[in-house]
Design an enzyme around this catalytic site. Structure first.
Site, PDB file in Angstrom:
ATOM      1  N   GLY A  27       0.849  -1.209   0.068  1.00  0.00           N
ATOM      2  CA  GLY A  27      -0.018  -0.118  -0.123  1.00  0.00           C
ATOM      3  C   GLY A  27       0.964   1.136   0.092  1.00  0.00           C
ATOM      4  O   GLY A  27       2.020   1.147  -0.443  1.00  0.00           O
ATOM      5  N   LYS A  48       1.615 -10.216  -0.633  1.00  0.00           N
ATOM      6  CA  LYS A  48       0.885 -11.600  -0.914  1.00  0.00           C
ATOM      7  C   LYS A  48       0.156 -11.533  -1.996  1.00  0.00           C
ATOM      8  O   LYS A  48      -0.402 -12.686  -2.304  1.00  0.00           O
ATOM      9  CB  LYS A  48       0.341 -11.974   0.344  1.00  0.00           C
ATOM     10  CG  LYS A  48      -0.858 -10.976   0.635  1.00  0.00           C
ATOM     11  CD  LYS A  48      -1.510 -11.727   2.062  1.00  0.00           C
ATOM     12  CE  LYS A  48      -2.858 -10.582   2.190  1.00  0.00           C
ATOM     13  NZ  LYS A  48      -3.399 -11.149   3.536  1.00  0.00           N
ATOM     14  N   TYR A  58      -8.178   1.568  -2.357  1.00  0.00           N
ATOM     15  CA  TYR A  58      -9.500   1.921  -2.431  1.00  0.00           C
ATOM     16  C   TYR A  58      -9.913   3.089  -1.627  1.00  0.00           C
ATOM     17  O   TYR A  58     -11.058   3.663  -1.553  1.00  0.00           O
ATOM     18  CB  TYR A  58     -10.399   0.930  -1.530  1.00  0.00           C
ATOM     19  CG  TYR A  58     -10.287  -0.373  -2.545  1.00  0.00           C
ATOM     20  CD1 TYR A  58     -10.994  -0.667  -3.528  1.00  0.00           C
ATOM     21  CD2 TYR A  58      -9.160  -1.342  -2.041  1.00  0.00           C
ATOM     22  CE1 TYR A  58     -11.051  -2.102  -4.317  1.00  0.00           C
ATOM     23  CE2 TYR A  58      -8.973  -2.397  -2.845  1.00  0.00           C
ATOM     24  CZ  TYR A  58      -9.912  -2.682  -3.931  1.00  0.00           C
ATOM     25  OH  TYR A  58      -9.566  -3.938  -4.743  1.00  0.00           O
ATOM     26  N   GLY A  61     -11.676   9.352  -0.227  1.00  0.00           N
ATOM     27  CA  GLY A  61     -11.929  10.801   0.141  1.00  0.00           C
ATOM     28  C   GLY A  61     -10.432  11.618   0.063  1.00  0.00           C
ATOM     29  O   GLY A  61     -10.431  12.499  -0.601  1.00  0.00           O
ATOM     30  N   GLY A  62      -9.416  11.097   0.427  1.00  0.00           N
ATOM     31  CA  GLY A  62      -8.031  11.928   0.098  1.00  0.00           C
ATOM     32  C   GLY A  62      -7.027  11.747   1.307  1.00  0.00           C
ATOM     33  O   GLY A  62      -6.912  10.813   2.178  1.00  0.00           O
ATOM     34  N   GLU A 126     -13.914  16.917   5.378  1.00  0.00           N
ATOM     35  CA  GLU A 126     -14.509  15.728   5.757  1.00  0.00           C
ATOM     36  C   GLU A 126     -14.944  15.862   7.218  1.00  0.00           C
ATOM     37  O   GLU A 126     -14.636  16.873   7.884  1.00  0.00           O
ATOM     38  CB  GLU A 126     -13.696  14.749   5.666  1.00  0.00           C
ATOM     39  CG  GLU A 126     -13.510  14.335   3.936  1.00  0.00           C
ATOM     40  CD  GLU A 126     -12.510  12.841   3.611  1.00  0.00           C
ATOM     41  OE1 GLU A 126     -11.716  12.529   4.838  1.00  0.00           O
ATOM     42  OE2 GLU A 126     -12.619  12.411   2.879  1.00  0.00           O
ATOM     43  N   HIS A 242     -16.579   2.781   9.410  1.00  0.00           N
ATOM     44  CA  HIS A 242     -17.103   4.045   8.400  1.00  0.00           C
ATOM     45  C   HIS A 242     -18.634   4.006   8.502  1.00  0.00           C
ATOM     46  O   HIS A 242     -19.176   3.065   8.190  1.00  0.00           O
ATOM     47  CB  HIS A 242     -16.600   3.654   7.073  1.00  0.00           C
ATOM     48  CG  HIS A 242     -16.649   4.972   6.189  1.00  0.00           C
ATOM     49  ND1 HIS A 242     -17.733   5.517   5.744  1.00  0.00           N
ATOM     50  CD2 HIS A 242     -15.617   5.781   5.771  1.00  0.00           C
ATOM     51  CE1 HIS A 242     -17.467   6.833   5.066  1.00  0.00           C
ATOM     52  NE2 HIS A 242     -16.071   6.790   5.218  1.00  0.00           N
ATOM     53  N   ARG A 288     -16.631  10.288  13.153  1.00  0.00           N
ATOM     54  CA  ARG A 288     -17.159   8.898  12.361  1.00  0.00           C
ATOM     55  C   ARG A 288     -17.756   8.150  13.598  1.00  0.00           C
ATOM     56  O   ARG A 288     -18.911   7.307  13.286  1.00  0.00           O
ATOM     57  CB  ARG A 288     -15.972   8.248  12.032  1.00  0.00           C
ATOM     58  CG  ARG A 288     -15.760   8.840  10.666  1.00  0.00           C
ATOM     59  CD  ARG A 288     -14.659   7.763   9.936  1.00  0.00           C
ATOM     60  NE  ARG A 288     -14.268   8.460   8.697  1.00  0.00           N
ATOM     61  CZ  ARG A 288     -13.402   8.240   7.860  1.00  0.00           C
ATOM     62  NH1 ARG A 288     -12.792   7.268   8.249  1.00  0.00           N
ATOM     63  NH2 ARG A 288     -13.250   8.851   6.837  1.00  0.00           N
ATOM     64  N   HIS A 349     -13.719  -0.355   8.954  1.00  0.00           N
ATOM     65  CA  HIS A 349     -12.982   0.650   7.913  1.00  0.00           C
ATOM     66  C   HIS A 349     -11.450   0.597   8.252  1.00  0.00           C
ATOM     67  O   HIS A 349     -10.721   0.619   7.473  1.00  0.00           O
ATOM     68  CB  HIS A 349     -13.404   1.887   7.923  1.00  0.00           C
ATOM     69  CG  HIS A 349     -12.945   2.892   6.765  1.00  0.00           C
ATOM     70  ND1 HIS A 349     -12.903   2.397   5.625  1.00  0.00           N
ATOM     71  CD2 HIS A 349     -12.441   3.830   7.089  1.00  0.00           C
ATOM     72  CE1 HIS A 349     -12.676   3.391   4.822  1.00  0.00           C
ATOM     73  NE2 HIS A 349     -12.117   4.413   5.656  1.00  0.00           N
ATOM     74  N   ARG A 384      -9.736   7.981  14.444  1.00  0.00           N
ATOM     75  CA  ARG A 384      -8.993   8.613  13.642  1.00  0.00           C
ATOM     76  C   ARG A 384      -9.679   9.747  12.852  1.00  0.00           C
ATOM     77  O   ARG A 384     -10.848   9.565  12.423  1.00  0.00           O
ATOM     78  CB  ARG A 384      -8.292   7.500  12.413  1.00  0.00           C
ATOM     79  CG  ARG A 384      -7.590   8.123  11.381  1.00  0.00           C
ATOM     80  CD  ARG A 384      -7.182   6.849  10.422  1.00  0.00           C
ATOM     81  NE  ARG A 384      -8.333   6.527  10.047  1.00  0.00           N
ATOM     82  CZ  ARG A 384      -8.637   6.647   8.804  1.00  0.00           C
ATOM     83  NH1 ARG A 384      -8.225   7.472   8.013  1.00  0.00           N
ATOM     84  NH2 ARG A 384     -10.169   6.043   8.132  1.00  0.00           N
TER      85      ARG A 384
HETATM   86  C1  SIN Z   1     -13.322   8.306   3.057  1.00  0.00           C
HETATM   87  O1  SIN Z   1     -13.392   8.721   1.823  1.00  0.00           O
HETATM   88  O2  SIN Z   1     -14.788   8.487   3.479  1.00  0.00           O
HETATM   89  C2  SIN Z   1     -12.419   7.589   3.779  1.00  0.00           C
HETATM   90  C3  SIN Z   1     -11.345   8.411   4.203  1.00  0.00           C
HETATM   91  C4  SIN Z   1     -10.692   7.995   5.176  1.00  0.00           C
HETATM   92  O3  SIN Z   1     -11.148   6.905   5.719  1.00  0.00           O
HETATM   93  O4  SIN Z   1      -9.650   8.545   5.762  1.00  0.00           O
END
Ligand code: SIN
Length: 537
Positions: A27, A48, A58, A61-62, A126, A242, A288, A349, A384
């Site tokens: 990643g 792996k 995936y 958001g950013g 966000e 999430h 969240r 998440h 987070r």
């Molecule tokens: C999202 O796009 O909601 C995920 C972003 C994140 O988990 O930091």
């Protein structure tokens, strides 16, 4: 007891090869540290699956970093600390917010193209961010763009050797020193790779839960192997759900980015009523954990399985431009983001805790480092802040490489103490065992927890302990053993913390209790829950 190695190792029968730096995982953390390490070292990057299979890919958001003159590291720090509910390390957060902007610059130098507006970086907001500071790419395909740029760089780099479809079974650790890794090759052969430094970048643990936004590969391998090797695991009880994953028959729990709410989308229960005002003054942009629990509460009250996210107030052009991936994905299931309310529910998440590191990504084991979701640097605390994870990976990845440069050469490998009596093979299909574990974790160690449920989870997980006496052979079996290890660690920590804080909510202890619990959970294989630590807070 969980053993120190998953398989019997006969050292004199295994080939041994030598590298400077071993990076496990592909990643953002793995690719970024491998590229940086390659300036001075011969790097082996082991994954792996492939370079395109990671959680990062995936991320929609950013990436959060201060790049606007309206914003400041202090604002970013305060938002991160607020979301972290009293358990962030202020030092680690300070590192993140001050070094994040340079990390983002470096990502751009390496070829990542973030979206721009009027010649400037386009920024969005966000949940729980006080400013617009989230950079994104191709609308909602930020992770994919980062992985594209970094994997192109890594593949073209002659100092980085990439082994895909290779499984790291265990870290080779003796007397507190990491010598490298035991790897299973695609043909089933095993070998040992020795390295001056080993960097765990194995990502998260979403596959512990029945519903997750994470891909199949997120099986907590790094946390489990580090724990077996004697590393300290910190704050494992804090699991972020999430709030808005697609919840539609036949569809995976695809992420509906928080940025959708950042652009004004609202949540409605199945009666069509907005509800977030009842739960938090920031409404849809509350932290969240609060949004996720509010959704569960509405789901329970309306006897449904989902709520709706509604962005239909926005123009179809803007929606398609800003969220092309989400728009296309929903359309595959007949849901049109521009005209329909989209059914969503919370899904696992992100794991806030992980392998405890210092401010240079170093664990308590010499020569073993951890970076990205597998690590617990202290940045995320109990919850987070959205989009802080990609920044954390690059900031601490940089610091790790600075530290690796100072390491002495690796000494000769000592005798390895491993058992040699595993004979029994696994009979029950591993897919069944995995599904059972995922359901158990969701039911008892999910968003809302209580002591009887957690005890039941521990009991049922412990019934699977004979797994560690078996002769494990393939990737799926290793993954199951890793999931089981991590599930036990999380459940133990969740039982231990008798309060509610951030992402950890105990129905039987619904209040936050700073006096007694403003401290971190810390577990080590040999000692269990070892101490109650308070130095961060
Ligand atoms: C999202 O796009 O909601 C995920 C972003 C994140 O988990 O930091």
């Amino acid at each position: 007891m969980i053993p120190n190695y998953l398989v019997d190792i006969e050292l004199d029968k295994l080939p041994v090869i030598e590298k400077d730096v071993i990076v496990i995982g592909a990643g953002i953390a793995g690719l970024f540290t491998a590229i940086h390490a390659s300036k001075e070292h011969a790097v082996l990057l082991i994954t792996k699956k492939s370079l395109l299979d990671s959680n990062t890919r995936y991320a929609q958001g950013g990436i959060a970093a201060v790049t606007s003159t309206d914003d400041s590291p202090q604002f970013h720090m305060q938002d991160t600390l607020n979301a972290g509910a009293g358990l962030c390390s202020t030092e680690a957060v300070s590192v993140l917010v001050h070094e994040g902007p340079a990390g983002v610059e470096r990502l751009m130098e390496l070829g990542t193209k973030f979206d721009e507006e009027d010649g400037k970086l386009a920024l969005t907001k966000e949940g729980a961010h006080s400013q617009r500071r989230i950079l994104h790419a191709n609308g909602d395909a930020t992770g994919y763009e980062i992985v594209r740029a970094l994997s192109e760089q890594a593949s073209a780099n002659s100092n980085i050797e990439i082994w895909d479809n290779h499984f790291v079974i265990d870290l080779i650790v003796e007397r507190g020193e990491c010598y490298g890794v035991l790897v299973q090759l695609p043909d089933g052969q095993r070998l040992i790779v020795r390295g001056k430094a080993t960097i765990l970048c194995t990502g998260g643990a979403g596959q512990l839960y029945r519903y997750t936004t994470n891909p199949e590969v997120a099986t907590s391998d790094g946390i489990a192997m580090a724990y077996r090797a004697g590393a300290a695991i910190q704050d494992a009880e804090f699991i972020q759900f999430h709030p808005t994953a697609l919840c539609y028959p036949g569809a995976p729990r695809f992420l509906i980015s928080e940025a959708v709410r950042g652009e004004g989308a609202v949540l409605r229960n199945i009666r069509g009523e907005r509800f977030m005002h009842k739960y938090h003054e920031l409404e849809e942009l509350a932290p969240r954990d609060i949004v996720a629990r509010a959704i569960v509460s509405e789901i329970d009250q309306t006897k449904s399985t989902f709520v709706y996210i509604d962005i239909t107030h926005e123009s179809p052009e803007k929606i398609k431009h800003r969220f092309p991936t989400i728009y296309e994905y929903c359309l595959k299931y007949g849901l049109d983001l521009t005209t329909d309310w989209i059914p969503v529910a919370p899904a696992m998440h992100y794991m806030m805790g992980g392998v405890k590191t210092d401010l240079h990504g170093e664990t308590n084991i010499n020569r073993l480092f951890a970076c990205g979701e597998v690590s617990s640097t202290g940045v995320h605390g109990a919850n987070r802040l959205a989009s802080n994870s990609l920044s954390e990976a690059i900031v601490f990845g940089n610091r790790i490489i600075a530290k690796v440069a100072q390491l002495e050469p690796l000494p000769a490998m000592p005798e390895i103490s491993t058992r040699t009596d595993r004979k029994q093979v696994m009979i029950q299909p591993v897919v069944e065992k995995r599904l059972k574990l995922q359901k158990l974790m969701l039911r008892y160690v999910g968003l809302v927890r209580h002591e009887p449920g957690l005890r039941q989870a521990r009991l049922e997980l412990e019934r699977q302990l004979p797994t560690f006496d078996m002769c494990l052979e393939d990737y799926e079996q290793f993954e199951f053993a890793n999931l089981l290890t991590c599930a036990l660690i999380i459940t133990e920590a969740a039982l231990w913390r008798q309060e509610s804080r951030g992402a950890h909510y105990r129905e039987d202890y619904p209040q936050l209790n700073d006096e007694k619990w403003k401290k971190h959970s810390l577990q080590q294989r040999e000692y269990g829950m070892i101490k109650e630590r308070q130095e961060y807070v």
